[in-house]
Design a protein around this motif. Structure first.
Motif, PDB file in Angstrom:
ATOM      1  N   GLN A   1       0.983  13.784   3.040  1.00  0.00           N
ATOM      2  CA  GLN A   1       1.519  12.427   2.901  1.00  0.00           C
ATOM      3  C   GLN A   1       1.573  11.705   4.251  1.00  0.00           C
ATOM      4  O   GLN A   1       1.318  10.501   4.322  1.00  0.00           O
ATOM      5  N   ALA A   2       1.893  12.417   5.311  1.00  0.00           N
ATOM      6  CA  ALA A   2       1.891  11.796   6.641  1.00  0.00           C
ATOM      7  C   ALA A   2       0.485  11.323   7.002  1.00  0.00           C
ATOM      8  O   ALA A   2       0.310  10.234   7.565  1.00  0.00           O
ATOM      9  N   TRP A   3      -0.515  12.139   6.688  1.00  0.00           N
ATOM     10  CA  TRP A   3      -1.915  11.766   6.909  1.00  0.00           C
ATOM     11  C   TRP A   3      -2.237  10.479   6.153  1.00  0.00           C
ATOM     12  O   TRP A   3      -2.771   9.530   6.713  1.00  0.00           O
ATOM     13  N   HIS A   4      -1.914  10.437   4.857  1.00  0.00           N
ATOM     14  CA  HIS A   4      -2.196   9.250   4.040  1.00  0.00           C
ATOM     15  C   HIS A   4      -1.521   8.004   4.617  1.00  0.00           C
ATOM     16  O   HIS A   4      -2.144   6.943   4.742  1.00  0.00           O
ATOM     17  N   ARG A   5      -0.261   8.132   4.957  1.00  0.00           N
ATOM     18  CA  ARG A   5       0.491   6.965   5.425  1.00  0.00           C
ATOM     19  C   ARG A   5      -0.040   6.446   6.757  1.00  0.00           C
ATOM     20  O   ARG A   5      -0.082   5.233   6.975  1.00  0.00           O
ATOM     21  N   ALA A   6      -0.448   7.343   7.648  1.00  0.00           N
ATOM     22  CA  ALA A   6      -1.007   6.893   8.927  1.00  0.00           C
ATOM     23  C   ALA A   6      -2.311   6.130   8.693  1.00  0.00           C
ATOM     24  O   ALA A   6      -2.530   5.070   9.294  1.00  0.00           O
ATOM     25  N   THR A  45       0.824  -1.203   0.000  1.00  0.00           N
ATOM     26  CA  THR A  45       0.000   0.000   0.000  1.00  0.00           C
ATOM     27  C   THR A  45       0.861   1.257   0.000  1.00  0.00           C
ATOM     28  O   THR A  45       0.597   2.203  -0.744  1.00  0.00           O
ATOM     29  N   ASP A  46       1.895   1.272   0.811  1.00  0.00           N
ATOM     30  CA  ASP A  46       2.747   2.447   0.906  1.00  0.00           C
ATOM     31  C   ASP A  46       3.432   2.746  -0.425  1.00  0.00           C
ATOM     32  O   ASP A  46       3.454   3.891  -0.878  1.00  0.00           O
ATOM     33  N   HIS A  47       3.971   1.729  -1.056  1.00  0.00           N
ATOM     34  CA  HIS A  47       4.688   1.947  -2.315  1.00  0.00           C
ATOM     35  C   HIS A  47       3.739   2.279  -3.460  1.00  0.00           C
ATOM     36  O   HIS A  47       4.016   3.176  -4.255  1.00  0.00           O
ATOM     37  N   ASP A  95      -0.395   8.373  -6.250  1.00  0.00           N
ATOM     38  CA  ASP A  95      -0.632   9.756  -5.847  1.00  0.00           C
ATOM     39  C   ASP A  95       0.121  10.745  -6.733  1.00  0.00           C
ATOM     40  O   ASP A  95      -0.291  11.898  -6.848  1.00  0.00           O
ATOM     41  N   TYR A  96       1.199  10.319  -7.356  1.00  0.00           N
ATOM     42  CA  TYR A  96       1.990  11.223  -8.181  1.00  0.00           C
ATOM     43  C   TYR A  96       1.964  10.832  -9.658  1.00  0.00           C
ATOM     44  O   TYR A  96       1.451  11.561 -10.491  1.00  0.00           O
TER      45      TYR A  96
END
Length: 149
Positions: A133-138, A16-18, A24-25
């Motif tokens: 991005q911190a919001w998304h990753r959490a 998911t993270d990768h 997203d980009y």
């Protein structure tokens, strides 16, 4: 052999993270990136298109990984985790272009101000994207736990 919940969670989170970063980009249409923070129907539609595209990338990667790695993910859990990721992604991305607004106008910008980030956000054009991005990753961590359960 069934992988443990911890192993499934770790695998889902890594994927998911990768894939999130890619979707997203690289996966986002330029027109949606420019419009997703606009007020009104145009901004909501652009954000919804981006989130749908982003979620499709995540779903495709997780379904492929499930088959290739034998993760034994349950479809209902996968759907629930993807729904969580999508909903929170939409909330965050409506803030696009609003991070430096003098008066916070979106949920995430208001939250950043309440957490004492307004000085950073006002002074550094990169602050908003980092907070986004911190919001998304959490939230992806929580979504991975839901999916892997």
């Amino acid at each position: 052999m069934t992988p443990s919940r911890a192993a499934r969670t770790a695998a889902v989170l890594a994927i998911t993270d990768h894939v999130h970063t890619w979707a997203d980009y690289w996966g986002q249409k330029d027109t949606d990136a420019k419009a997703k923070g606009l007020a009104g129907a145009e901004g909501r539609a652009a954000c919804a298109r981006h989130v749908a595209n982003h979620t499709a990338h995540l779903a495709a990667a997780l379904v492929a990984a499930n088959g290739l790695l034998g993760l034994r993910l349950r479809p209902a859990r996968l759907a629930a985790g993807l729904a969580l990721a999508a909903a929170t992604h939409y909330v965050a991305d409506r803030s696009a272009g609003h991070w430096a607004d003098p008066e916070p106008s979106t949920y995430l910008v208001r939250l950043a101000h309440k957490r004492g980030k307004q000085g950073w956000v006002q002074a550094d054009p990169g602050a908003g994207p980092h907070l986004d991005q911190a919001w998304h990753r959490a939230w992806h961590l929580l979504a991975a736990a839901v999916i892997a359960r």
